[in-house]
Design a protein around this motif. Sequence first.
Motif, PDB file in Angstrom:
ATOM      1  N   LEU A   1       5.185   1.537  -3.931  1.00  0.00           N
ATOM      2  CA  LEU A   1       4.806   0.287  -4.579  1.00  0.00           C
ATOM      3  C   LEU A   1       5.991  -0.339  -5.316  1.00  0.00           C
ATOM      4  O   LEU A   1       6.220  -1.554  -5.239  1.00  0.00           O
ATOM      5  N   LEU A   2       6.755   0.474  -6.025  1.00  0.00           N
ATOM      6  CA  LEU A   2       7.857  -0.079  -6.815  1.00  0.00           C
ATOM      7  C   LEU A   2       9.052  -0.450  -5.941  1.00  0.00           C
ATOM      8  O   LEU A   2       9.726  -1.454  -6.198  1.00  0.00           O
TER       9      LEU A   2
ATOM     10  N   ALA B   1      16.119   1.881   2.618  1.00  0.00           N
ATOM     11  CA  ALA B   1      17.275   2.211   1.793  1.00  0.00           C
ATOM     12  C   ALA B   1      16.974   1.985   0.314  1.00  0.00           C
ATOM     13  O   ALA B   1      17.414   2.754  -0.552  1.00  0.00           O
ATOM     14  N   THR B   2      16.188   0.929   0.026  1.00  0.00           N
ATOM     15  CA  THR B   2      15.779   0.652  -1.346  1.00  0.00           C
ATOM     16  C   THR B   2      14.947   1.801  -1.892  1.00  0.00           C
ATOM     17  O   THR B   2      15.166   2.280  -3.013  1.00  0.00           O
ATOM     18  N   ARG B   3      13.975   2.247  -1.103  1.00  0.00           N
ATOM     19  CA  ARG B   3      13.106   3.352  -1.532  1.00  0.00           C
ATOM     20  C   ARG B   3      13.906   4.635  -1.726  1.00  0.00           C
ATOM     21  O   ARG B   3      13.727   5.337  -2.727  1.00  0.00           O
ATOM     22  N   THR B   4      14.788   4.958  -0.789  1.00  0.00           N
ATOM     23  CA  THR B   4      15.579   6.190  -0.871  1.00  0.00           C
ATOM     24  C   THR B   4      16.468   6.187  -2.109  1.00  0.00           C
ATOM     25  O   THR B   4      16.545   7.178  -2.848  1.00  0.00           O
ATOM     26  N   THR B   5      17.148   5.062  -2.351  1.00  0.00           N
ATOM     27  CA  THR B   5      18.047   4.969  -3.497  1.00  0.00           C
ATOM     28  C   THR B   5      17.285   5.042  -4.809  1.00  0.00           C
ATOM     29  O   THR B   5      17.712   5.711  -5.760  1.00  0.00           O
TER      30      THR B   5
ATOM     31  N   ARG C   1       0.204  -5.023   6.094  1.00  0.00           N
ATOM     32  CA  ARG C   1       1.340  -5.292   6.983  1.00  0.00           C
ATOM     33  C   ARG C   1       2.025  -4.008   7.451  1.00  0.00           C
ATOM     34  O   ARG C   1       2.998  -4.069   8.204  1.00  0.00           O
ATOM     35  N   GLY C   2       1.509  -2.868   6.997  1.00  0.00           N
ATOM     36  CA  GLY C   2       2.013  -1.588   7.481  1.00  0.00           C
ATOM     37  C   GLY C   2       3.366  -1.184   6.936  1.00  0.00           C
ATOM     38  O   GLY C   2       4.042  -0.329   7.513  1.00  0.00           O
ATOM     39  N   TYR C   3       3.772  -1.760   5.813  1.00  0.00           N
ATOM     40  CA  TYR C   3       5.042  -1.363   5.209  1.00  0.00           C
ATOM     41  C   TYR C   3       4.947   0.085   4.738  1.00  0.00           C
ATOM     42  O   TYR C   3       3.920   0.516   4.205  1.00  0.00           O
ATOM     43  N   PHE C   4       6.012   0.850   4.901  1.00  0.00           N
ATOM     44  CA  PHE C   4       6.031   2.266   4.514  1.00  0.00           C
ATOM     45  C   PHE C   4       4.818   3.004   5.087  1.00  0.00           C
ATOM     46  O   PHE C   4       4.167   3.799   4.408  1.00  0.00           O
TER      47      PHE C   4
ATOM     48  N   LEU D   1      -0.487  -7.785  -5.428  1.00  0.00           N
ATOM     49  CA  LEU D   1      -0.236  -8.244  -4.064  1.00  0.00           C
ATOM     50  C   LEU D   1       0.618  -7.246  -3.291  1.00  0.00           C
ATOM     51  O   LEU D   1       0.434  -7.064  -2.086  1.00  0.00           O
ATOM     52  N   SER D   2       1.537  -6.586  -3.962  1.00  0.00           N
ATOM     53  CA  SER D   2       2.418  -5.629  -3.277  1.00  0.00           C
ATOM     54  C   SER D   2       1.619  -4.534  -2.581  1.00  0.00           C
ATOM     55  O   SER D   2       1.964  -4.108  -1.475  1.00  0.00           O
TER      56      SER D   2
END
Length: 225
Positions: free
Chosen positions: A95-96, A140-144, A83-86, A75-76
């Motif tokens: 994805l993660l 911020a989640t992706r960058t970290t 929904r156009g995320y990232f 689903l991710s």
Amino acid sequence: MTTTKPSNARQIGKLMCTVTEQVLWSPSHNQLICRVGSGQATYHRFDPGTGQHQITYGAKMIEAKYRPETAGGWLSGREIQQRGYFDGELSPLNLLAHTCCHEFAHLLQHNASQRFRGSVHNRHFYRILDDLHTSGRAKATRTTLADLAERQGLALSPEGFELPELTGDRSCWAIGDAVAFATGRGEKRGEILRVNRKTCTVRGTGFSRGVRYRVPMQLLRKTAA
């Protein structure tokens, strides 16, 4: 193609736990335990007895999101694209990182009393998930996550990939074809037993031996016998 070993998947999962706790969670959200499971199951759970949230990231889920042929069943991936995320781009990193946001959105949804039996991925959930992305917390989640993986020498590619082309043309399929199809928990393999009007009846092989599936044609892809 970038892949990851099972041992590395567990290490990546631990980094996802760290990022969830450091970037997304705060003490006001109740207690939180983040863990890495050995299988594919990835979920949020709340224990009303202890007032404790638990988020589990499955190691086999992590492995699946490194490969285009298995990433499409989660689903991710559909959320990122639809929904156009990232910027709608699929990659192991995107994805993660989004998986962290997705499971944490369930935590916030529970705290807002907007999670109901039979209505989990509802409009309340997506309002929360959208906010995690528009507020910059997903970025911020992706960058970290990327920074932590790089420091530990773990492969977590930001390079986008395309999902395998799928076909729903009935003439493309025949009894005996070896096929694979993605599910919410990874990928299944089998052999076509019957070609129906819009679906194929598939007899599972390998780990799915003994199980039959009715699969929409557009979700099937051919594999080596």
